[in-house]
Scaffold this active site. Structure first.
Site, short mmCIF file in Angstrom:
data_model
loop_
_atom_site.label_atom_id
_atom_site.label_comp_id
_atom_site.label_asym_id
_atom_site.label_seq_id
_atom_site.Cartn_x
_atom_site.Cartn_y
_atom_site.Cartn_z
N LYS A 53 0.84 -1.21 0.00
CA LYS A 53 0.00 0.00 0.00
C LYS A 53 0.87 1.25 0.00
O LYS A 53 0.59 2.22 -0.71
CB LYS A 53 -0.95 -0.01 1.21
CG LYS A 53 -2.10 -0.99 1.01
CD LYS A 53 -2.80 -1.39 2.29
CE LYS A 53 -3.82 -2.47 1.97
NZ LYS A 53 -4.40 -3.10 3.16
N GLN A 97 -5.51 -2.22 9.28
CA GLN A 97 -5.28 -3.53 8.66
C GLN A 97 -5.90 -4.64 9.51
O GLN A 97 -5.60 -4.77 10.69
CB GLN A 97 -3.76 -3.75 8.51
CG GLN A 97 -3.38 -5.00 7.75
CD GLN A 97 -3.79 -4.97 6.29
OE1 GLN A 97 -3.55 -4.03 5.58
NE2 GLN A 97 -4.43 -6.03 5.84
N ASP A 120 -11.91 1.77 3.13
CA ASP A 120 -12.18 0.33 2.98
C ASP A 120 -13.67 0.07 2.78
O ASP A 120 -14.07 -1.02 2.41
CB ASP A 120 -11.71 -0.43 4.23
CG ASP A 120 -10.39 -1.16 4.02
OD1 ASP A 120 -10.08 -1.48 2.86
OD2 ASP A 120 -9.69 -1.42 5.01
#
Length: 280
Positions: A53, A97, A120
């Site tokens: 990322k 995460q 997300d």
């Protein structure tokens, strides 16, 4: 092999070129999209994702911050960090995460992220918007799958679509996106009866269950599009998907490989969400 290969690396690279141009255009207005990635503990797979990322942000000219927290970080400490990032003006997207260490409450952490920075698309407010078809962000993996389907010139409308897996991250939103494009969608899971029979009806089959080589050729309709979201290791420790690629590509009309299929798309869609957040 008769199936057409849907190359996620190539599709993702083309998309990133467009995103790079968008970032450059924003820079002229003095805007740099910023992404904060929070990782708790030492999960090796998560570390790889976080590294990728960061690399993607650099490649596109975006700003990124990484917060690597100790395994024993408390819920209070993690929520305090999220609260701080919610207020940071140079951060447009926040990503925590998953999975988190067992002692932390994922639901509470996701709920604490501002829906405007939830790149997300896991926050209940954003999930609800996806449900009604009026959304700001799409979850990265299902959005990447849709891009791959479009890139192969496959029309979803009127097609029988089967999604194996009902997770909040992939299965459920995947079904919604296929439905928004007028697919007729069936969601299968561990309790589904006659699973192979249901899968064989699919014109578009999406496998997202996390079981190595679970989908075999006898479960696939001749000429179907098969999208493999799985990321597993086979008995030799080699990366493989939920689909038994070698046998299924003899039957399918189009198929995504693992690695190099859905994987590269997920991070590209995350970048896209962050850029969209910055534009707002």
């Amino acid at each position: 092999m008769k199936a057409k290969l849907i190359d996620g690396k190539a599709v993702s690279a083309a998309l990133r070129e467009n995103l790079k141009a968008e970032v450059a255009a924003l820079a002229e207005d003095g805007i740099t999209p910023g992404l904060a990635v929070v990782i708790v503990g030492e999960d090796p797979a998560s570390k790889v994702y976080v590294r990728n990322k960061k690399k993607a942000c650099e490649e596109l000219g975006m700003y990124s911050e990484e917060y690597a927290l100790q395994e024993e970080t408390t819920q209070e400490e993690l929520l305090a960090l999220v609260g701080k990032l919610n207020k940071k003006p140079d951060i447009d997207g926040i990503l925590v995460q998953l999975p988190l260490p067992k002692h932390l409450d994922e639901k509470q952490v996701i709920a604490a992220i501002s829906p405007d920075k939830d790149v997300d698309a896991f926050h209940a407010a954003n999930v609800g918007k996806i449900m009604i078809g009026d959304y700001k962000f799409l979850p990265c993996t299902p959005a990447g799958v849709m891009e791959l389907i479009h890139s192969a010139g496959i029309v979803v409308e009127g097609k029988e679509c089967v999604v194996i897996g009902r997770s909040n991250i992939v299965g459920k939103p995947m079904a919604m996106l296929l439905m928004h494009e007028n697919g007729t969608v069936t969601i299968c899971h561990s309790r589904t009866k006659n699973l192979a029979e249901v899968c064989r009806r699919a014109d578009i089959l999406v496998a997202a269950i996390g079981k190595a080589k679970f989908v075999t050729a006898d479960m696939v309709k001749e000429g179907a599009t098969v999208i493999d979201v799985g990321m597993n290791r086979d008995e030799n420790g080699k990366l493989c998907g939920d689909v038994d690629f070698d046998s299924v590509c003899e039957v399918a009309g189009a198929i995504t490989p693992v690695p190099g299929g859905v994987g590269p798309m997920t991070i590209t869609m995350l970048m896209k969400n962050t850029i969209n957040a910055a534009k707002r």
